[in-house]
Design a protein around this motif. Structure first.
Motif, short mmCIF file in Angstrom:
data_model
loop_
_atom_site.label_atom_id
_atom_site.label_comp_id
_atom_site.label_asym_id
_atom_site.label_seq_id
_atom_site.Cartn_x
_atom_site.Cartn_y
_atom_site.Cartn_z
N ARG A 111 0.83 -1.20 0.00
CA ARG A 111 0.00 0.00 0.00
C ARG A 111 0.86 1.26 0.00
N ASP A 112 2.17 1.07 -0.16
CA ASP A 112 3.09 2.19 -0.24
C ASP A 112 2.88 2.90 -1.58
N LYS A 113 2.34 4.09 -1.56
CA LYS A 113 1.97 4.80 -2.78
C LYS A 113 3.15 5.08 -3.70
N GLU A 114 4.30 5.39 -3.11
CA GLU A 114 5.49 5.68 -3.92
C GLU A 114 5.98 4.44 -4.65
N VAL A 115 5.99 3.32 -3.93
CA VAL A 115 6.42 2.06 -4.54
C VAL A 115 5.46 1.65 -5.65
N LEU A 116 4.17 1.79 -5.39
CA LEU A 116 3.17 1.45 -6.40
C LEU A 116 3.30 2.33 -7.64
N TYR A 117 3.44 3.63 -7.41
CA TYR A 117 3.55 4.57 -8.52
C TYR A 117 4.75 4.22 -9.40
N HIS A 118 5.88 3.94 -8.77
CA HIS A 118 7.09 3.60 -9.52
C HIS A 118 6.88 2.35 -10.36
N ASN A 119 6.31 1.30 -9.76
CA ASN A 119 6.13 0.05 -10.49
C ASN A 119 5.09 0.16 -11.60
N HIS A 120 4.06 0.96 -11.37
CA HIS A 120 3.07 1.16 -12.42
C HIS A 120 3.68 1.88 -13.61
N GLU A 121 4.56 2.82 -13.34
CA GLU A 121 5.26 3.54 -14.40
C GLU A 121 6.17 2.59 -15.19
N VAL A 122 6.87 1.72 -14.47
CA VAL A 122 7.77 0.77 -15.12
C VAL A 122 7.00 -0.18 -16.04
N VAL A 123 5.87 -0.70 -15.54
CA VAL A 123 5.05 -1.61 -16.34
C VAL A 123 4.48 -0.90 -17.56
N ALA A 124 4.00 0.31 -17.37
CA ALA A 124 3.43 1.07 -18.50
C ALA A 124 4.48 1.29 -19.58
N ARG A 125 5.69 1.64 -19.20
CA ARG A 125 6.76 1.87 -20.18
C ARG A 125 7.15 0.56 -20.87
N LYS A 126 7.10 -0.53 -20.11
CA LYS A 126 7.42 -1.84 -20.67
C LYS A 126 6.43 -2.21 -21.77
N LEU A 127 5.16 -1.99 -21.50
CA LEU A 127 4.12 -2.32 -22.48
C LEU A 127 4.12 -1.32 -23.63
N GLU A 128 4.51 -0.09 -23.34
CA GLU A 128 4.58 0.94 -24.38
C GLU A 128 5.54 0.53 -25.49
N ALA A 129 6.62 -0.16 -25.12
CA ALA A 129 7.60 -0.60 -26.12
C ALA A 129 6.97 -1.57 -27.11
N TYR A 130 6.13 -2.47 -26.61
CA TYR A 130 5.45 -3.42 -27.50
C TYR A 130 4.43 -2.70 -28.38
N LEU A 131 3.72 -1.76 -27.78
CA LEU A 131 2.70 -1.01 -28.53
C LEU A 131 3.35 -0.21 -29.65
N ASP A 132 4.53 0.32 -29.39
CA ASP A 132 5.25 1.09 -30.41
C ASP A 132 5.70 0.22 -31.57
N GLU A 133 5.80 -1.08 -31.32
CA GLU A 133 6.16 -2.02 -32.39
C GLU A 133 4.94 -2.43 -33.20
N GLY A 134 3.78 -1.88 -32.82
CA GLY A 134 2.55 -2.21 -33.53
C GLY A 134 1.88 -3.46 -33.03
N LYS A 135 2.31 -3.97 -31.86
CA LYS A 135 1.75 -5.19 -31.31
C LYS A 135 0.60 -4.89 -30.35
#
Length: 230
Positions: A68-92
């Motif tokens: 429930r640590d908001k800072e930890v959650l925010y960081h990990n959500h950002e990391v996951v979003a950027r990870k998926l963004e890379a696939y989306l940029d490839e048109g997947k």
């Protein structure tokens, strides 16, 4: 300009693979990438439910810590979003699996908002929620006529006050707080009206007509307190 991919939040239902929707199966089979949040039991069950429809797709683990640590959650959500963004940029196209329905206490929505804000196309594929599956297991309705329905995250402090609300109370995320919840229910005079279901629609489903038989609450335990009709 290369077309960008689309992110789908796919609800795979409460546990029984037969309760997956045709739409969920269609989307999973059509996507190049299957994203699976890694944190608790629920996410691993989601993958198991959908495994029949995952063949040649790339499966990507997305770490989502149970905190429930908001800072930890925010960081990990950002990391996951950027990870998926890379696939989306490839048109997947990416299917992000979630147990039950993506709009009810799902980690997916944190990613959904970020991806949408970044300008990518998103879509939510609804699934049968554990709430509905629990009601079906109890062979009863959740609400009728003018009755209200309240969904309460029981593991959070201060939520016991919600037991004063009129209508049906569905208490989710009982987890380690079950014994404390029993105390609160007794204090409110609601203990005898409470029923519970563990692992609804799964092979190890257990129905508790009384909380007396529910000794240890699992991740998948849901308590229902339904007011008796006059």
């Amino acid at each position: 300009m290369k077309r960008k991919g689309k992110l789908y939040g796919v609800g795979v239902g409460p546990g029984d693979p037969k309760l997956m929707t045709f739409k969920a199966v269609e989307v999973i089979e059509s996507c190049s990438v299957i994203a699976v949040p890694k944190s608790g039991e629920g996410e691993q069950v989601a993958l198991a439910i959908a495994k029949t429809y995952i063949q040649m797709q790339e499966v990507v683990d997305c770490y989502m810590p149970m905190t429930r640590d908001k800072e930890v959650l925010y960081h990990n959500h950002e990391v996951v979003a950027r990870k998926l963004e890379a696939y989306l940029d490839e048109g997947k196209n990416v299917a992000f699996l979630t147990l039950g329905d993506p709009t009810i206490y799902s980690t997916y929505m944190y990613i959904h908002r970020r991806i949408e804000k970044l300008g990518y196309e998103t879509e939510i594929i609804p699934g049968i929620s554990s709430i509905c599956s629990v009601a079906a297991a109890l062979n009863d309705s959740l609400c009728e006529g003018s009755e209200c329905l309240h969904i309460i995250p029981a593991s959070y402090k201060g939520k016991e006050d919600y037991l004063n609300l009129e209508g049906t109370k569905v208490l989710m995320k009982t987890g380690k707080s079950m014994e404390q919840l029993k105390v609160h229910l007794k204090e409110k005079g609601l203990y005898e009206k409470a029923r519970a279901v563990e692992c609804a629609s799964m092979p190890n489903q257990k129905i508790h007509k009384s909380l007396d038989t529910l000794e240890e609450s699992s991740y998948f335990s849901v308590v229902v307190v339904k007011e008796e009709k006059a």
